[in-house]
Motif scaffolding. Structure first.
Motif, PDB file in Angstrom:
ATOM      1  N   THR A  65     -11.552   3.782  -5.515  1.00  0.00           N
ATOM      2  CA  THR A  65     -10.578   3.108  -4.814  1.00  0.00           C
ATOM      3  C   THR A  65     -10.855   3.044  -2.931  1.00  0.00           C
ATOM      4  OG1 THR A  65      -8.695   3.586  -6.007  1.00  0.00           O
ATOM      5  CG2 THR A  65      -7.991   2.560  -4.113  1.00  0.00           C
ATOM      6  N   TRP A  99      -1.328  -0.296  -6.623  1.00  0.00           N
ATOM      7  CA  TRP A  99      -0.201   0.282  -6.057  1.00  0.00           C
ATOM      8  C   TRP A  99       1.198  -0.312  -6.504  1.00  0.00           C
ATOM      9  CZ3 TRP A  99      -4.355   0.110  -2.904  1.00  0.00           C
ATOM     10  CH2 TRP A  99      -4.999   1.282  -2.422  1.00  0.00           C
ATOM     11  N   TYR A 101      -2.201   9.605 -11.625  1.00  0.00           N
ATOM     12  CA  TYR A 101      -1.492   8.242 -12.018  1.00  0.00           C
ATOM     13  C   TYR A 101      -0.804   8.323 -13.236  1.00  0.00           C
ATOM     14  CZ  TYR A 101      -1.775   3.214 -10.952  1.00  0.00           C
ATOM     15  OH  TYR A 101      -1.626   1.989 -10.687  1.00  0.00           O
ATOM     16  N   SER A 124       0.368   6.288  -3.241  1.00  0.00           N
ATOM     17  CA  SER A 124      -1.117   6.619  -3.262  1.00  0.00           C
ATOM     18  C   SER A 124      -1.393   8.047  -3.492  1.00  0.00           C
ATOM     19  CB  SER A 124      -1.764   6.047  -2.063  1.00  0.00           C
ATOM     20  OG  SER A 124      -0.837   6.219  -0.956  1.00  0.00           O
ATOM     21  N   PHE A 133      -2.761   9.002  -6.598  1.00  0.00           N
ATOM     22  CA  PHE A 133      -4.123   8.769  -6.907  1.00  0.00           C
ATOM     23  C   PHE A 133      -4.986   9.998  -6.871  1.00  0.00           C
ATOM     24  CE2 PHE A 133      -4.488   4.138  -5.577  1.00  0.00           C
ATOM     25  CZ  PHE A 133      -3.304   3.726  -6.151  1.00  0.00           C
ATOM     26  N   ALA A 177       0.800  -1.331  -0.103  1.00  0.00           N
ATOM     27  CA  ALA A 177       0.010   0.202  -0.018  1.00  0.00           C
ATOM     28  C   ALA A 177       0.877   1.132  -0.041  1.00  0.00           C
ATOM     29  CB  ALA A 177      -1.030  -0.098   1.319  1.00  0.00           C
TER      30      ALA A 177
END
Lengths: 339, 617, 461
Positions: B416, B159, B111, B405, B408, A13
């Motif tokens: 998500t 990811w 992204y 992240s 994103f 993550a």
């Protein structure tokens, strides 16, 4: 090493390294990226383009720091922050430096425990009104409806100003500049108040900029600058002197175009030589390579170039240098000597 | 009756009349209208009012939306085009150029453009993963295996990262399953569950990190030289590419400048000259845009590769440095008294100094100096360790390129957060629902307390907790990035609602099901697993979908804490001086995106409701 | 498990804690409790450690510091010198105001739309479906922003009212101004201005006076209370703004008491009529008496107190006088009401459809007209199905009102968790306090509504 443990577990993550402690420089070098807090969007100061590439006056500071530390102006992760989240993000170590036109105040410095490394823009809170209103001074604004951007020192200054002049007003707090602009244009407020740079930037994008005037009163001092956490002086020094290097470069006539040239061999001016690392080794004193300043200047140019490119008179924002001219030109921009 | 005919008299008809056409006013369009629109004075008034309303809305919206500004590149150009058409003022017309310019960004945020296939694939694969659950009768049961691996496949696709991370996660769950089934047979289901949970926790906190660290290290050492070479080649290649792009860029820019020279003239000519010019310039501009995107992409790649190269070059010194630093730090701390040794951060140090200055603490100055040294060394050690681990991880990685992240954004971020939170909240929600139905008063009170607390506060306060407080609640030094924190809080939020949905499903089951399970001699967990939950969850599916829709819509709130979801992006886009002043187009587009997603999902859930309604209520 | 003889008494073994159902539940609960306490302890110790590391100490003393910012909509007196606590309270009142207004409007609109969706008018049914789907499937935050944008763009600015031939005029007999800063409506005033006019002459009509305001917590040292404690002068006995914690309008109190008394008397008359009807079968005509006991005393009291309307008028930059319903309030209120109404409409619709058609048919067979079928047969039954989900919609609306910051409406999120948080940097305290306040509001609403629900619930066998 609880963090490392988590790191292993959550590589899927992705995990931001965060530690509110010394060693920011080491962290940044280890990461290979600088985490830089910027505004979620303020014309001229920070905004993403269609490719997701951030640009603007504050962004340029981030890039310069990344260039001097890592040698690469692109090695920056931009973290959009709001007025409310910015300080927590910095305190918790989520970002290494906050370059989000933040006013340097006593309580932020002392109570919130941040170090302001300098001022990259001298601003002040001003008022903009439609010309048709026939107002020439902020003191004539008794009973007016005033649009303010929340989450800044603006609302406090405003309250103080109207209170001390004993006139009444109706505050309309608004989250973003874009919405404030919309309300102001539609006449939902008589006055729009924010930093004078913001006013000029907003006015410049109007359909008819000439219909609006910025009032002469500047009711506050808003020195805006990048800031870092208290307690990591080494890192503070790096950001401070990167900013100073940009300022000094303008004063010494070093630009992004000629910096590589000038750095290739020592010249006649010892200060330039020291700055560009061709004489002595200032960089080594805070753990950077000798060409740290060269990289910083090559990244986006010297202070003057950054100003001209992002908010200067040839851009849609159209700000004049004013207070932000070099001290040699009657401004306040001044770098301590490199020695 | 048969003798009707015999008694027929002259005035009685003895043949059936042929069917007559119904009166014109009751059939066809007229009849339909009389029936459905103008039956009675009240309905007539309603109809007329409605028609006026529709006409008014259409007359306002259509002329505005009908505006040939698709190719404009700034609000000023839109204004130019509209002025030329003689349309002035605030509602002159829409400026669709902003959508043309930014729609990709509104979908994917930041992204990396070359990796768009990953989120697309991840969300597309959601369908086959859900199919065996929703259409168990139509798809092969084998697909369930895919459903089982999807939860690790999804984050891996989004990811990125090495292939062994998802595999190790899967292995962890399989092992937990083995432990559970073994222990539950040997010594009861509850023990099994607890042991399996404990194993999962241990696996995730220690095992996974250690194993993947080991793999990274082994692979990293063996591939180091090859990787360095590969990186250098790649950098050379990309740099050459960049030079080519730069040349092309300059050329295209010159071309565009040539075309746009006529701009001021065209603006004055009127009569569509300006619009024509914009449309002529369109292909060139498009090419320019493509080149810029490409340049950006390659530039980022070179930057990443350069950083990796530097880190590889520093690796050996770092590895050598580590033991020395460790030793020195330990030595500096060794003789410190307990209360000084507890200080672990610079702020703690300054607090200590403050106390010393106030005379509240009595610490010899050499201890403070030693502490300072220790702190510096520890910080250095931590960073070095991290650098080594990260470098090995990067060198060893076989798998997908990792994406932060932070990159994103837009619709993808909303989706998500929604999908991950709902998926995670389902098991928590089931447990909470069971806890709430439990006969154990304490357990019940804890669950009710949690559910009511979460349901009693607005999501925005939970998001503020995510953005400002969550790191404070966790052990010092841990820090998740903001999107993970938001996902954590959204999961807690959704699980309280999910618990209520599942509780509804449980309540809807007839008592006979529980009694039947009891009479078969199943224990609590067996009964739940085999009899109750499968039915209760099936009944709850529409509720789950509507919880998802609710959460998905609520993800727009993250814009308030500074994340760039579609609404947050709209502000960022409006900060671009080209689009400063845009309002309706961008809000309308975002609203439309949400509408399409949510409406189709709610329709689908209705369909499911009908389909799943097996009628045993 | 019936056994004929009692099992032999065994001595207690430790394993019984796990395998004996008599003890197991206790074991589980104790384990859960310990786990829970450990979790709480862990969180608190982490927090303490982190705060110490950040050099912060949790303390609520900042609430007593001057807030320093102004709030435009205040239901109680407030200025920038007041404390953060008072600012938070002003915000709380604003939250409650918009929540109550929103709940009422959402219910009204929701019921109308829900019933109209079932209408046999095709067009109306479709429009209502479009409305419901449109609002249900687009985030409420977007609706709030949208409504605000519409408010701003559609209505004229106050300056459009100026001049010889103004572009915009006041509506409803020149008493209401619809501007893009909000709506200015007349407000109710008591008494006559006893202040001298501009030339210094005492106004002619000074004999009718209101009772004035009564400050709670007035303090002779407070400068704002000087006129309140004064015995002569034009404003004697009238507290200035800022005198006392809260000022209560005595005129309004008197009017409310008179109105309440009138309603009570009217109720008694109805009761009496009921008794007569029970006894004799004849119902006396009482409507005029009931109307009279409510209206007459009220009118007399209002006249005595000098009740009149204060009209808004354009002065300077803005309209002055009257009540200003700010557009942030209206936008938030409208958006929340319309959004929630879409959900309520669905609840109402499914509630009505849950009533078996036999009920409608039976009512029709009794000869009731469609309207009366709805009012007397369907709705009362549907209400029982409707109320529980309605409660959760009210809760949702109240919680969604926290999105007020999107339009700059200064509710509790905007004051305590907004500017106060930002100016003091006290994240922990402000966010937790805000959560606590919302939790209290939610629990209050749900307990009141549950009480009501239990009252109307069908008593089953």
């Amino acid at each position: 090493m609880k963090k490392t443990v988590f790191l292993g577990a959550l590589t899927v993550a992705g995990l931001a390294a965060g530690a509110a402690a010394a060693g920011t420089l080491d962290d940044v070098k280890a990461r290979g990226k600088l985490n830089c807090g910027v505004s979620t969007g303020l014309a001229g100061f920070s905004a993403p383009d269609a490719n997701g590439e951030w640009g603007g006056f504050d962004v340029a500071v981030c890039r310069a720091v990344a260039a001097s530390v890592l040698g690469d102006p692109k090695a920056v992760e931009f973290v959009p922050t709001t007025g409310k989240t910015r300080f927590t993000a910095l305190a918790s170590g989520e970002i290494d430096v906050l370059a989000r036109n933040t006013t340097w105040t006593f309580s932020r410095d002392v109570d919130l425990k941040f170090t302001f490394v300098g001022v990259n823009y001298y601003d002040g809170q001003g008022f903009m009104v439609p010309k048709a209103l026939g107002v020439s001074s902020a003191k004539e604004l008794d009973g007016a409806t005033v649009c303010i951007q929340t989450g800044t020192t603006t609302e406090l200054n405003l309250a103080d100003f109207f209170r001390s002049n004993n006139i009444s007003y109706e505050p309309v707090p608004i989250e973003t500049n874009a919405e404030a602009q919309q309300q102001y244009l539609a006449g939902a407020c008589d006055v729009y108040t924010t930093d004078a740079s913001g006013l000029a930037a907003t006015r410049a994008t109007f359909e008819n900029p000439g219909d609006h005037v910025v009032l002469p009163e500047i009711i506050s001092k808003e020195p805006l600058g990048p800031l870092v956490r208290h307690g990591d002086d080494e890192w503070g020094d790096i950001v401070r002197w990167t900013l100073n290097a940009l300022v000094a470069a303008e004063e010494l006539g070093i630009t992004s175009a000629n910096v590589k040239d000038m750095a290739s061999k020592a010249g006649n001016n010892p200060e330039i030589n020291r700055l560009l690392g061709t004489e002595g080794n200032l960089g080594a004193m805070f753990g950077l390579s000798p060409d740290w300043a060269v990289n910083a200047i090559a990244a986006a140019g010297n202070y003057g170039e950054i100003f001209a490119k992002n908010i200067g008179e040839d851009t849609p924002i159209g700000l004049s240098r004013g207070l932000n001219a070099q001290w040699t030109n009657g401004g306040l921009i001044y770098s301590p000597p490199f020695r | 009756m048969s003798d009707i005919h015999s008694e027929t008299v002259a005035y009685v008809r003895d043949t059936m009349l042929p069917e007559r056409e119904p009166p014109g006013s009751t059939v066809g369009a007229v009849g339909w209208m009389r029936e459905n629109l103008f039956s009675g004075w009240f309905n007539t008034i309603l109809t007329v009012v409605s028609l006026i309303l529709i006409a008014w809305i259409v007359s306002v919206v259509l002329p505005w939306a009908w505006s040939p500004t698709w190719n404009a590149e700034s609000l000023n150009e839109c204004r130019g085009i509209l002025n030329e058409m003689g349309r002035e003022g605030h509602f002159a017309g829409a400026c669709w150029g902003v959508i043309h310019d930014r729609w990709v960004q509104l979908f994917f945020g930041f992204y990396p453009a070359d990796l768009y296939w990953r989120p697309i694939l991840a969300f597309l694969l959601l369908a086959p993963a859900l199919a065996p659950v929703l259409f168990s009768d139509k798809v092969p049961a084998k697909l369930l295996y895919f459903t089982a691996i999807y939860p690790v496949l999804f984050p891996w696709l989004l990811w990125g990262g090495p292939i062994w991370t998802p595999i190790l996660v899967l292995v962890g769950f399989v092992l937990a399953g083995v432990i559970f089934s073994y222990l539950s047979r040997a010594s009861g289901t509850l023990i099994g569950i607890i042991a399996a949970l404990a194993f999962v926790v241990v696996w995730f906190i220690w095992g996974l990190g250690a194993i993947s660290g080991q793999i990274n290290h082994m692979l990293g050492v063996s591939r180091l030289d090859a990787k360095l070479e590969q990186v250098q080649d790649r950098i050379a290649d990309r740099t050459a590419e960049l030079a080519r792009i730069d040349a092309e860029l300059a050329e295209t820019q010159a071309e565009l400048a040539e075309i746009m020279k006529a701009e001021s003239e065209a603006k004055e000519t009127g009569d569509g000259a300006f619009l024509n010019l914009i449309n002529t310039a369109q292909p060139t501009r498009q090419r320019l845009k493509g080149l810029r995107a490409e340049k950006n992409l390659y530039g980022n790649e070179v930057s990443d590769l350069n950083s990796l190269r530097q880190r590889i070059e520093r690796l050996s010194t770092n590895v050598e440095d580590m033991p020395r630093l460790e030793e020195e730090a330990a030595k500096a701390r060794a003789d410190l008294p307990q209360d000084v040794s507890n200080v672990r951060t610079e702020n703690g140090l300054s607090a200590l100094n403050q106390r010393i200055a106030n005379g509240e603490a009595d610490v010899p100055s050499e201890n403070v100096a030693a502490l300072e040294t220790a702190l510096t060394l520890e910080a250095k050690l931590r960073a070095t360790k991290e650098a080594v681990i990260d470098t090995y991880a990067d060198v060893a990685r076989i798998g997908l390129r990792p994406v932060d992240s932070r990159q994103f954004g837009g619709m993808m971020l909303s989706l998500t957060i929604g999908v991950v939170s709902i998926a995670l909240s389902l098991p928590i929600g089931v447990l909470l629902a069971l806890g709430r139905q439990s006969h154990l008063p304490l357990l019940k009170a804890l669950c009710v307390g949690f559910i009511e607390f979460i349901r009693g506060v607005p999501l925005i306060t939970l998001l503020f907790v995510a953005s400002t407080l969550l790191n404070i609640f966790l052990p010092p030094g841990t820090s998740f990035d903001i999107i993970l924190r938001v996902i954590i809080m959204a999961t807690l939020f959704a699980s309280a609602y999910m618990a209520e949905v599942v509780r509804g499903g449980l309540a809807a089951l007839p008592k006979g099901q529980y009694e039947g399970a009891d009479s078969l001699g199943l224990n609590y967990w067996q009964a739940q697993r085999l009899i109750i939950m499968p039915q209760a969850l099936k009944i709850s599916i529409p509720g789950i979908v509507s919880t998802f829709i609710g959460l998905f819509k609520d993800t727009t709130l993250v814009s308030i804490i500074g994340l760039l979801d579609p609404l947050g992006l709209s502000n960022a886009i409006r900060a671009d001086s080209a689009w400063n002043g845009i309002v309706w187009e961008i809000y309308g587009f975002i609203a439309l995106m949400f509408f399409v997603f949510c409406f189709s999902m709610s329709r689908y859930s209705m369909y499911l409701e009908r389909k799943l309604h097996t009628g045993h209520r | 498990m019936t056994t004929i003889t009692d099992p032999p008494r065994e001595s207690f073994r430790l394993s019984q804690l796990l395998y004996d159902t008599r003890y197991r539940s206790i074991t589980i609960q104790i384990v859960a409790l310990i786990g829970f306490l450990l979790l709480i302890g862990w969180l608190i110790s982490n927090t303490a450690q982190n705060l110490a590391d950040l050099g912060k100490e949790p303390s609520f003393s900042f609430l007593a510091d001057p807030a320093g910012y102004d709030i435009n909509q205040r239901l109680i007196d407030y200025d920038s010198r007041d404390t953060h606590l008072r600012a938070a309270f002003v915000g709380l009142l604003n939250t409650l105001l918009v929540a109550v207004m929103g709940c009422i409007t959402a219910t009204v609109v929701g019921v109308i739309v829900g019933v109209l969706r079932l209408s046999n008018n095709w067009l109306v049914g479709r429009i209502m479906t479009v409305y419901v789907e449109m609002f249900r499937n687009v985030p409420v935050l977007l609706w709030i922003v949208f409504t605000m944008a519409i408010m701003i763009e559609v209505f004229p600015a106050p300056r459009a009212f100026r001049g010889e031939n103004p572009e915009a005029t006041m509506k409803v007999f020149d008493s209401v101004a619809f501007t893009n800063r909000g709506f200015y409506v007349p407000d109710i005033l008591f008494g006559h201005q006893r202040l001298p006019d501009e030339d210094g002459n005492a106004p002619a009509e000074t004999w009718r006076t209101g009772l004035g305001d009564f400050p709670i917590g007035a303090d002779p040292d407070n400068a704002a209370c000087a006129s309140y404690y004064a015995t002569e002068g034009p404003m004697a006995g009238q507290p200035d703004t800022g005198c006392g914690k809260i000022q209560i309008s005595l005129d309004l109190m008197v009017l409310l008491i008179v109105l309440g008394g009138g309603l009570y008397a009217s109720h008694r008359i109805k009761k009496r009529a009921d008794r007569i009807q029970q006894a004799t079968g004849d119902r006396p005509t009482t409507w005029w008496a009931r109307l009279a006991v409510v209206v007459l005393p009220f009118v007399i009291a209002a006249y005595a107190l000098g009740m009149h309307l204060g009209y808004p008028a354009l002065k300077g930059f803005n309209f002055q006088g009257g009540t200003h319903l700010r557009n942030s309030l209206i936008a938030l209120w409208l958006a929340l009401s319309l959004y929630t109404a879409a959900f309520i409409a669905e609840i109402v619709r499914s509630g009505i459809m849950a009533i078996s058609s036999g009920q409608t048919e039976a009512a029709a067979a009794l000869g009731l007209r469609p309207k009366r079928i709805m009012n007397l047969v369907i709705l009362p039954q549907a209400l029982r199905v409707i109320i529980p989900p309605l409660i959760s919609q009210y809760l949702n609306l109240t919680k969604n009102s926290s999105l007020a910051i999107a339009v700059g409406y200064m509710d509790i999120t905007g004051t305590l968790m907004g500017i106060t948080l930002n100016q003091t940097g006290r994240e922990l305290e402000t966010v937790l306090l805000t959560m606590l306040i919302y939790l209290t509001i939610s629990l209050l609403i749900s307990s009141v509504m549950n009480w009501y629900n239990n009252r109307v619930k069908l008593v089953e066998r």
